[in-house]
Motif scaffolding. Structure first.
Motif, PDB file in Angstrom:
ATOM      1  N   GLY A 146       0.829  -1.201   0.000  1.00  0.00           N
ATOM      2  CA  GLY A 146       0.000   0.000   0.000  1.00  0.00           C
ATOM      3  C   GLY A 146       0.861   1.247   0.000  1.00  0.00           C
ATOM      4  O   GLY A 146       0.597   2.193  -0.732  1.00  0.00           O
ATOM      5  N   GLY A 147       1.916   1.207   0.806  1.00  0.00           N
ATOM      6  CA  GLY A 147       2.841   2.326   0.885  1.00  0.00           C
ATOM      7  C   GLY A 147       3.431   2.631  -0.470  1.00  0.00           C
ATOM      8  O   GLY A 147       3.548   3.789  -0.866  1.00  0.00           O
ATOM      9  N   GLU A 148       3.773   1.556  -1.175  1.00  0.00           N
ATOM     10  CA  GLU A 148       4.348   1.731  -2.501  1.00  0.00           C
ATOM     11  C   GLU A 148       3.379   2.451  -3.413  1.00  0.00           C
ATOM     12  O   GLU A 148       3.739   3.380  -4.114  1.00  0.00           O
ATOM     13  N   SER A 259      -3.744  -3.089 -16.369  1.00  0.00           N
ATOM     14  CA  SER A 259      -3.212  -1.768 -16.026  1.00  0.00           C
ATOM     15  C   SER A 259      -1.718  -1.698 -16.326  1.00  0.00           C
ATOM     16  O   SER A 259      -0.917  -2.382 -15.701  1.00  0.00           O
ATOM     17  N   HIS A 260      -1.352  -0.861 -17.284  1.00  0.00           N
ATOM     18  CA  HIS A 260       0.077  -0.655 -17.550  1.00  0.00           C
ATOM     19  C   HIS A 260       0.729   0.074 -16.375  1.00  0.00           C
ATOM     20  O   HIS A 260       1.914  -0.086 -16.134  1.00  0.00           O
ATOM     21  N   LYS A 261      -0.055   0.880 -15.668  1.00  0.00           N
ATOM     22  CA  LYS A 261       0.502   1.599 -14.531  1.00  0.00           C
ATOM     23  C   LYS A 261       1.000   0.621 -13.471  1.00  0.00           C
ATOM     24  O   LYS A 261       2.078   0.774 -12.923  1.00  0.00           O
ATOM     25  N   LEU A 262       0.203  -0.416 -13.232  1.00  0.00           N
ATOM     26  CA  LEU A 262       0.590  -1.413 -12.228  1.00  0.00           C
ATOM     27  C   LEU A 262       1.791  -2.233 -12.703  1.00  0.00           C
ATOM     28  O   LEU A 262       2.767  -2.406 -11.971  1.00  0.00           O
ATOM     29  N   HIS A 263       1.741  -2.721 -13.937  1.00  0.00           N
ATOM     30  CA  HIS A 263       2.766  -3.651 -14.412  1.00  0.00           C
ATOM     31  C   HIS A 263       4.057  -2.943 -14.793  1.00  0.00           C
ATOM     32  O   HIS A 263       5.128  -3.290 -14.310  1.00  0.00           O
ATOM     33  N   LYS A 301      -4.257 -12.502  -7.356  1.00  0.00           N
ATOM     34  CA  LYS A 301      -5.051 -11.410  -6.780  1.00  0.00           C
ATOM     35  C   LYS A 301      -4.198 -10.151  -6.694  1.00  0.00           C
ATOM     36  O   LYS A 301      -2.969 -10.214  -6.725  1.00  0.00           O
ATOM     37  N   VAL A 302      -4.876  -9.047  -6.571  1.00  0.00           N
ATOM     38  CA  VAL A 302      -4.190  -7.774  -6.421  1.00  0.00           C
ATOM     39  C   VAL A 302      -3.582  -7.723  -5.025  1.00  0.00           C
ATOM     40  O   VAL A 302      -4.180  -8.228  -4.071  1.00  0.00           O
ATOM     41  N   THR A 303      -2.391  -7.143  -4.917  1.00  0.00           N
ATOM     42  CA  THR A 303      -1.724  -7.074  -3.619  1.00  0.00           C
ATOM     43  C   THR A 303      -2.649  -6.473  -2.575  1.00  0.00           C
ATOM     44  O   THR A 303      -3.228  -5.408  -2.788  1.00  0.00           O
ATOM     45  N   GLY A 304      -2.781  -7.179  -1.461  1.00  0.00           N
ATOM     46  CA  GLY A 304      -3.610  -6.664  -0.376  1.00  0.00           C
ATOM     47  C   GLY A 304      -5.042  -7.159  -0.432  1.00  0.00           C
ATOM     48  O   GLY A 304      -5.736  -7.139   0.559  1.00  0.00           O
ATOM     49  N   SER A 308      -9.471 -13.592  -5.115  1.00  0.00           N
ATOM     50  CA  SER A 308      -8.742 -13.609  -6.377  1.00  0.00           C
ATOM     51  C   SER A 308      -9.446 -12.682  -7.368  1.00  0.00           C
ATOM     52  O   SER A 308     -10.654 -12.494  -7.318  1.00  0.00           O
ATOM     53  N   SER A 309      -8.639 -12.107  -8.266  1.00  0.00           N
ATOM     54  CA  SER A 309      -9.149 -11.059  -9.143  1.00  0.00           C
ATOM     55  C   SER A 309      -9.954 -11.631 -10.301  1.00  0.00           C
ATOM     56  O   SER A 309      -9.573 -12.621 -10.915  1.00  0.00           O
ATOM     57  N   LYS A 310     -11.069 -10.975 -10.610  1.00  0.00           N
ATOM     58  CA  LYS A 310     -11.913 -11.416 -11.720  1.00  0.00           C
ATOM     59  C   LYS A 310     -11.202 -11.218 -13.055  1.00  0.00           C
ATOM     60  O   LYS A 310     -11.387 -11.974 -13.994  1.00  0.00           O
ATOM     61  N   GLU A 311     -10.415 -10.146 -13.115  1.00  0.00           N
ATOM     62  CA  GLU A 311      -9.714  -9.842 -14.368  1.00  0.00           C
ATOM     63  C   GLU A 311      -8.659 -10.904 -14.656  1.00  0.00           C
ATOM     64  O   GLU A 311      -8.492 -11.340 -15.788  1.00  0.00           O
ATOM     65  N   ILE A 312      -7.929 -11.326 -13.602  1.00  0.00           N
ATOM     66  CA  ILE A 312      -6.910 -12.361 -13.803  1.00  0.00           C
ATOM     67  C   ILE A 312      -7.577 -13.681 -14.156  1.00  0.00           C
ATOM     68  O   ILE A 312      -7.072 -14.453 -14.969  1.00  0.00           O
ATOM     69  N   GLN A 313      -8.752 -13.900 -13.575  1.00  0.00           N
ATOM     70  CA  GLN A 313      -9.504 -15.125 -13.880  1.00  0.00           C
ATOM     71  C   GLN A 313      -9.796 -15.241 -15.380  1.00  0.00           C
ATOM     72  O   GLN A 313      -9.828 -16.339 -15.932  1.00  0.00           O
ATOM     73  N   LYS A 314      -9.954 -14.079 -16.053  1.00  0.00           N
ATOM     74  CA  LYS A 314     -10.230 -14.107 -17.487  1.00  0.00           C
ATOM     75  C   LYS A 314      -9.083 -14.731 -18.280  1.00  0.00           C
ATOM     76  O   LYS A 314      -9.309 -15.367 -19.305  1.00  0.00           O
ATOM     77  N   ILE A 315      -7.835 -14.524 -17.798  1.00  0.00           N
ATOM     78  CA  ILE A 315      -6.698 -15.153 -18.487  1.00  0.00           C
ATOM     79  C   ILE A 315      -6.799 -16.661 -18.331  1.00  0.00           C
ATOM     80  O   ILE A 315      -6.617 -17.421 -19.286  1.00  0.00           O
ATOM     81  N   TYR A 316      -7.090 -17.102 -17.093  1.00  0.00           N
ATOM     82  CA  TYR A 316      -7.177 -18.548 -16.853  1.00  0.00           C
ATOM     83  C   TYR A 316      -8.266 -19.159 -17.726  1.00  0.00           C
ATOM     84  O   TYR A 316      -8.094 -20.227 -18.304  1.00  0.00           O
ATOM     85  N   ASP A 317      -9.419 -18.442 -17.821  1.00  0.00           N
ATOM     86  CA  ASP A 317     -10.524 -18.959 -18.636  1.00  0.00           C
ATOM     87  C   ASP A 317     -10.103 -19.076 -20.095  1.00  0.00           C
ATOM     88  O   ASP A 317     -10.410 -20.067 -20.759  1.00  0.00           O
ATOM     89  N   ALA A 318      -9.411 -18.037 -20.579  1.00  0.00           N
ATOM     90  CA  ALA A 318      -8.991 -18.040 -21.985  1.00  0.00           C
ATOM     91  C   ALA A 318      -8.088 -19.234 -22.263  1.00  0.00           C
ATOM     92  O   ALA A 318      -8.200 -19.895 -23.300  1.00  0.00           O
ATOM     93  N   ILE A 319      -7.192 -19.530 -21.320  1.00  0.00           N
ATOM     94  CA  ILE A 319      -6.275 -20.650 -21.528  1.00  0.00           C
ATOM     95  C   ILE A 319      -7.025 -21.977 -21.447  1.00  0.00           C
ATOM     96  O   ILE A 319      -6.846 -22.870 -22.275  1.00  0.00           O
ATOM     97  N   GLU A 320      -7.905 -22.059 -20.467  1.00  0.00           N
ATOM     98  CA  GLU A 320      -8.639 -23.301 -20.267  1.00  0.00           C
ATOM     99  C   GLU A 320      -9.509 -23.633 -21.479  1.00  0.00           C
ATOM    100  O   GLU A 320      -9.563 -24.771 -21.925  1.00  0.00           O
TER     101      GLU A 320
END
Lengths: 423, 209
Positions: A146-148, A259-263, A301-304, A308-320
């Motif tokens: 969070g501090g970051e 989010s490019h800001k996050l990555h 999941k997003v830090t903190g 688990s994140s719904k957006e990240i779940q979309k990657i898993y679904d796409a692969i599956e």
């Protein structure tokens, strides 16, 4: 005598049994617990060993590659632990039930052998024990993250805050000046009324009352309003016409809220890591999900966050489902213009941000430059050729320096030729 | 008189509004000049329009679909790009063959693979540059496993201590290519030669104190 010796034997047997039972119970309860040292020095040497050898796959309070190690010294007896750490495959192949179950539970991931002495294993366990007793440090890590996040923000907010502060200060000053002027006028009129004898016209002026309607009907005011109105209309129309065919500001909603800001910003992942084509091809490429999975195999999941994140779940679904992720293209040159990323990035050494803007600060990517022909030409006129260590340019630089003292820019080697980009 | 003025002012404002909406914003890509030039007739790899009716108003297509419709309906998932045929061998300039050692044979790779590149300053510098692109966010600047992602991801070892310090070049190469433990396979992102360059740089990090 016989009876007494028999009694003695029985009692001694009972004692032995009792002792065995007690030791067994304590063994089952504490395993090697009592033997684990608690000296500071042992714990710290255990910490070093743990960080250098175990941390890759184990954490004390959570499952990483291998199981979480909290209270491992309670779960398993000390000799078993020592044997397993030194050579886990031997224990597994020996048919130890617990070891085999563990091996199967963790997808048959082999734990490498470690050439530790018994004391070293003990020191590692001492560290694990001290960490177990400290309890999981969840709050600490989220705080740090969070501090970051907070630390990363001020750069942008301070700037805009500063500008608004200046604007407000200017406004206050202007209002103050108006008030002072108003007071001055009333004071002066009062003074003139009281003191001096005035002729008729002057009297009229002094008695004049301020009237909004009169002001609104005055030719000067009408002229100013018409001028401002026409200017604004013309400016908007011209600006609007100039944006026809220019997609600067386009920021489409993507299928995954990446989010490019996050990555790229907060986590400082290099652009090249995902856009792998940028140095070897015309296109920079959109990464395929296997590149996402290099990190998101372990991060869901997003830090903190707790869920688990719904957006990240979309990657898993796409692969599956083996389905493509349909990202929406943001930057697009028409087919009539040829553009090659590798020429600009690898050969020319141009930063991504020169054309794409500060992507590492964008939550949603938007086109920040105009990508018009004038914009291209402008850069080709200004940009010096990155000729260092590139034999291709040696002769050209030589020729150029014979006729000119200025550094060689893209224009000098045909960077403005029509057929460079249009063919 | 006044009413006429007001009406003309409103008309002008409407025109202004129309022109200012030419601008691209959020999901709206802006008004296009000569849209036929912007929308590609051949299939585009990285942009795809799946809506059949898009651009119908200026369409001259014989199949009566929208002018902008740009989707290869014959491909799986209607994708424009196609995966190479299974078993396709990538032809490389320098003739490197595809990497065939299976993922779980990391010990074998560690024994038999040798770096085709010499440990020159140039190679190490190139390796360092590549390391900064592909490795540093997890493994950290000095290979201590303290990169910003590495700290969150967990399980990133320091290079210069313990077991990792003595891993052979082939082992490191195999791990970059195929992944190991929590680390994913990076063979698709980094070319064969670049991976060996990274190995050279990683070796300098293994040997640091």
């Amino acid at each position: 005598m016989k009876v007494s010796s028999c009694c003695w034997r029985l009692t001694s047997l009972a004692f032995t049994l009792l002792f065995l039972l007690i030791s067994n119970i304590s063994f089952a309860q504490e395993a090697g617990d009592s033997e684990i040292p608690s000296d500071e020095s042992v714990i710290s040497s255990g910490e070093t060993l743990f960080n250098n050898n175990c941390r890759v796959c184990h954490a004390v309070h959570e499952q990483v590659v291998g199981p979480a190690l909290n209270e491992v010294y309670v779960r398993r007896p000390l000799p078993w632990l020592q044997e397993f750490i030194k050579n886990s495959q031997k224990v597994i192949q020996g048919g130890d039930e617990y070891a085999v179950n563990l091996y199967n539970q963790f997808n048959k991931t082999e734990m490498p052998s470690f050439d530790f002495s018994n004391e070293e294993v003990l020191s590692i366990l001492a560290y694990v024990k001290s960490e177990t007793e400290k309890g999981p440090a969840v709050a600490q890590t989220t705080d740090a993250a969070g501090g970051e996040g907070v630390a990363a923000q001020p750069g942008s907010t301070v700037d805009s805050g500063f500008v608004t502060a200046i604007l407000i200060a200017l406004l206050v000053v202007l209002v103050l000046i108006l008030v002072v002027l108003g007071i001055l006028i009333s004071v002066v009129t009062k003074y003139i009324k009281q003191k001096s004898e005035l002729n008729e016209t002057d009297q009229e002026i002094v008695d004049q009352k301020f009237s909004l309607i009169k002001l609104a009907k005055s030719p000067g005011f009408i002229w100013i309003v018409t001028f401002v109105f026409t200017a604004i209309v013309l400016k908007t129309v011209i600006d609007g016409l100039l944006t026809v065919g220019v997609q600067a500001g386009y920021a489409p909603t993507q299928p995954i809220a990446f989010s490019h800001k996050l990555h790229a910003g907060d986590f400082e992942i290099d652009c090249n890591y995902c856009h792998t084509g940028v140095r070897i091809s015309k296109n920079a490429n959109i990464p395929s999900p296997n590149i996402c999975m290099n990190c998101h195999s372990g991060i869901n999941k997003v830090t903190g966050a707790t869920e688990s994140s719904k957006e990240i779940q979309k990657i898993y679904d796409a692969i599956e489902n083996n389905e493509p992720i349909r990202w929406v293209r943001v930057h697009n040159l028409p087919d009539l213009a040829y553009f090659n990323h590798s020429q600009h990035v690898k050969v020319g050494g141009i930063e991504c941000q020169t054309c794409h803007g500060p992507v590492e600060t964008m939550e949603v990517v938007q086109q920040s430059t105009s990508l018009t022909m004038g914009w291209c030409i402008d850069c080709h006129r200004k940009t010096e050729i990155n000729s260092q260590g590139n034999e291709y340019y040696d002769k050209l630089v030589e020729l150029h320096s014979e006729t000119s003292k200025d550094p060689m820019v893209v224009e000098d080697i045909g960077g403005l030729e029509c057929a460079k980009c249009h063919y | 008189m006044l009413r006429n003025n007001i009406i003309s002012a409103i008309v002008i404002l409407v025109i202004v509004q129309i022109f200012s909406s030419c601008r691209a914003k959020d999901d709206h890509p802006g008004v296009e000049y000569a849209p036929n030039m912007y929308h590609s007739v051949p299939y585009e790899g990285l942009s795809q329009i799946t809506d059949e009716s898009e651009g119908k108003w200026l369409s001259s297509r014989i199949d009566e679909k929208g002018e902008y419709f740009n989707t290869n309906v014959n491909n799986p998932h209607n994708m424009n790009m196609r995966e190479p045929v299974p078993g396709t061998v990538k032809r490389t300039e320098d003739g490197y063959l595809p990497y065939r050692i299976p993922k779980d044979s990391v010990e074998l790779a560690g024994r038999i693979l040798t770096n085709p590149l010499d440990s020159t300053t140039e190679v190490i510098n190139q390796g360092k540059e590549l390391y900064a692109r592909f490795c540093v966010h997890c493994h950290g600047e000095n290979g201590q496993g303290d990169g910003k992602v590495g700290v969150v991801f967990k399980g990133v070892p320091p290079y210069n201590v313990g077991r990792v310090k003595d891993l052979s070049e082939g082992y490191v190469f195999h791990v970059i290519t195929m992944g190991k433990g929590r680390m994913g396979a990076h063979g698709s992102q980094v070319s064969y030669e670049d991976r060996w360059k990274i190995v050279r740089y990683v070796q300098t990090l293994q040997n640091q104190n």
